[in-house]
Scaffold this motif. Structure first.
Motif, mmCIF file in Angstrom:
data_model
loop_
_atom_site.group_PDB
_atom_site.id
_atom_site.type_symbol
_atom_site.label_atom_id
_atom_site.label_comp_id
_atom_site.label_asym_id
_atom_site.label_seq_id
_atom_site.Cartn_x
_atom_site.Cartn_y
_atom_site.Cartn_z
ATOM 1 N N ILE A 3 5.401 14.397 53.838
ATOM 2 C CA ILE A 3 4.212 13.541 53.799
ATOM 3 C C ILE A 3 3.722 13.245 55.212
ATOM 4 C CG2 ILE A 3 3.397 11.224 53.207
ATOM 5 C CD1 ILE A 3 5.229 11.440 50.701
ATOM 6 N N LEU A 4 4.635 12.964 56.119
ATOM 7 C CA LEU A 4 4.262 12.702 57.509
ATOM 8 C C LEU A 4 3.623 13.929 58.144
ATOM 9 C CD1 LEU A 4 4.296 10.737 59.887
ATOM 10 C CD2 LEU A 4 6.563 11.604 60.449
ATOM 11 N N ALA A 5 4.154 15.107 57.873
ATOM 12 C CA ALA A 5 3.591 16.344 58.419
ATOM 13 C C ALA A 5 2.174 16.581 57.899
ATOM 14 C CB ALA A 5 4.487 17.520 58.068
ATOM 15 N N VAL A 6 1.949 16.332 56.632
ATOM 16 C CA VAL A 6 0.617 16.507 56.049
ATOM 17 C C VAL A 6 -0.365 15.517 56.658
ATOM 18 C CG1 VAL A 6 -0.726 16.301 53.918
ATOM 19 C CG2 VAL A 6 1.436 17.529 53.909
ATOM 20 N N ILE A 7 0.075 14.293 56.862
ATOM 21 C CA ILE A 7 -0.783 13.284 57.493
ATOM 22 C C ILE A 7 -1.150 13.711 58.911
ATOM 23 C CG2 ILE A 7 -0.821 10.923 58.394
ATOM 24 C CD1 ILE A 7 0.805 10.126 55.885
ATOM 25 N N CYS A 8 -0.190 14.232 59.652
ATOM 26 C CA CYS A 8 -0.462 14.693 61.022
ATOM 27 C C CYS A 8 -1.430 15.872 61.025
ATOM 28 C CB CYS A 8 0.840 15.066 61.726
ATOM 29 S SG CYS A 8 1.861 13.663 62.155
ATOM 30 N N LEU A 9 -1.287 16.788 60.081
ATOM 31 C CA LEU A 9 -2.218 17.914 59.979
ATOM 32 C C LEU A 9 -3.636 17.444 59.687
ATOM 33 C CD1 LEU A 9 -0.116 20.534 58.003
ATOM 34 C CD2 LEU A 9 -0.996 20.769 60.320
ATOM 35 N N ILE A 10 -3.771 16.517 58.779
ATOM 36 C CA ILE A 10 -5.090 15.991 58.432
ATOM 37 C C ILE A 10 -5.695 15.252 59.621
ATOM 38 C CG2 ILE A 10 -6.305 14.319 56.970
ATOM 39 C CD1 ILE A 10 -4.296 15.105 54.738
ATOM 40 N N TYR A 11 -4.896 14.475 60.317
ATOM 41 C CA TYR A 11 -5.370 13.737 61.493
ATOM 42 C C TYR A 11 -5.847 14.704 62.577
ATOM 43 C CZ TYR A 11 -5.366 10.629 65.535
ATOM 44 O OH TYR A 11 -5.722 9.938 66.655
ATOM 45 N N ALA B 208 -6.879 17.831 62.180
ATOM 46 C CA ALA B 208 -8.082 18.513 61.713
ATOM 47 C C ALA B 208 -9.300 17.601 61.807
ATOM 48 C CB ALA B 208 -7.887 18.996 60.283
ATOM 49 N N ALA B 209 -9.120 16.328 61.540
ATOM 50 C CA ALA B 209 -10.227 15.374 61.629
ATOM 51 C C ALA B 209 -10.702 15.212 63.069
ATOM 52 C CB ALA B 209 -9.806 14.023 61.058
ATOM 53 N N ARG B 210 -9.803 15.375 64.031
ATOM 54 C CA ARG B 210 -10.169 15.270 65.444
ATOM 55 C C ARG B 210 -10.629 16.607 66.020
ATOM 56 N NH1 ARG B 210 -5.838 12.768 69.050
ATOM 57 N NH2 ARG B 210 -7.554 13.123 70.481
ATOM 58 N N GLU B 211 -10.772 17.601 65.167
ATOM 59 C CA GLU B 211 -11.212 18.950 65.535
ATOM 60 C C GLU B 211 -10.294 19.596 66.566
ATOM 61 O OE1 GLU B 211 -15.322 18.856 66.581
ATOM 62 O OE2 GLU B 211 -15.918 18.106 64.628
ATOM 63 N N GLU B 212 -9.017 19.325 66.477
ATOM 64 C CA GLU B 212 -8.048 19.936 67.379
ATOM 65 C C GLU B 212 -7.787 21.385 67.016
ATOM 66 O OE1 GLU B 212 -4.555 17.569 67.824
ATOM 67 O OE2 GLU B 212 -5.673 15.819 68.465
ATOM 68 N N MET C 172 -9.774 23.514 69.373
ATOM 69 C CA MET C 172 -9.181 23.574 70.706
ATOM 70 C C MET C 172 -7.983 24.520 70.737
ATOM 71 S SD MET C 172 -9.416 19.724 72.320
ATOM 72 C CE MET C 172 -8.118 19.106 71.295
ATOM 73 N N VAL C 173 -7.137 24.445 69.730
ATOM 74 C CA VAL C 173 -5.948 25.294 69.682
ATOM 75 C C VAL C 173 -6.344 26.767 69.565
ATOM 76 C CG1 VAL C 173 -3.921 25.885 68.295
ATOM 77 C CG2 VAL C 173 -4.444 23.503 68.777
ATOM 78 N N LEU C 174 -7.315 27.068 68.721
ATOM 79 C CA LEU C 174 -7.751 28.452 68.577
ATOM 80 C C LEU C 174 -8.389 28.972 69.862
ATOM 81 C CD1 LEU C 174 -9.162 28.501 64.935
ATOM 82 C CD2 LEU C 174 -7.038 29.481 65.779
ATOM 83 N N ASN C 175 -9.168 28.143 70.554
ATOM 84 C CA ASN C 175 -9.753 28.561 71.831
ATOM 85 C C ASN C 175 -8.669 28.850 72.860
ATOM 86 O OD1 ASN C 175 -12.431 28.507 71.071
ATOM 87 N ND2 ASN C 175 -12.711 26.372 71.653
ATOM 88 N N LYS C 176 -7.674 27.992 72.941
ATOM 89 C CA LYS C 176 -6.577 28.216 73.891
ATOM 90 C C LYS C 176 -5.802 29.481 73.544
ATOM 91 C CE LYS C 176 -5.947 23.399 75.168
ATOM 92 N NZ LYS C 176 -5.047 22.243 75.171
#
Length: 49
Positions: free
Chosen positions: A16-24, A26-30, A33-37
């Motif tokens: 549940i914590l991992a899913v919350i971190c993924l959603i957070y 994605a919401a910040r459009e990270e 950034m990761v794909l560009n890097k």
């Protein structure tokens, strides 16, 4: 409580914590950034960057 039940509860909490971190993230459009890097690193490795 048995140790097996405690282990299962800890696993679900971690999931549940991992899913919350993924959603957070994605919401910040990270994701962008990761794909560009990653693309920049790949281009540098093959000598185009």
């Amino acid at each position: 409580m048995s140790s097996r039940k405690i282990k299962r509860i800890v696993q679900y909490c971690a999931l549940i914590l991992a899913v919350i971190c993924l959603i957070y993230g994605a919401a910040r459009e990270e994701v962008v950034m990761v794909l560009n890097k990653a693309a920049n690193i790949c281009l540098e490795c093959i000598g185009l960057g």
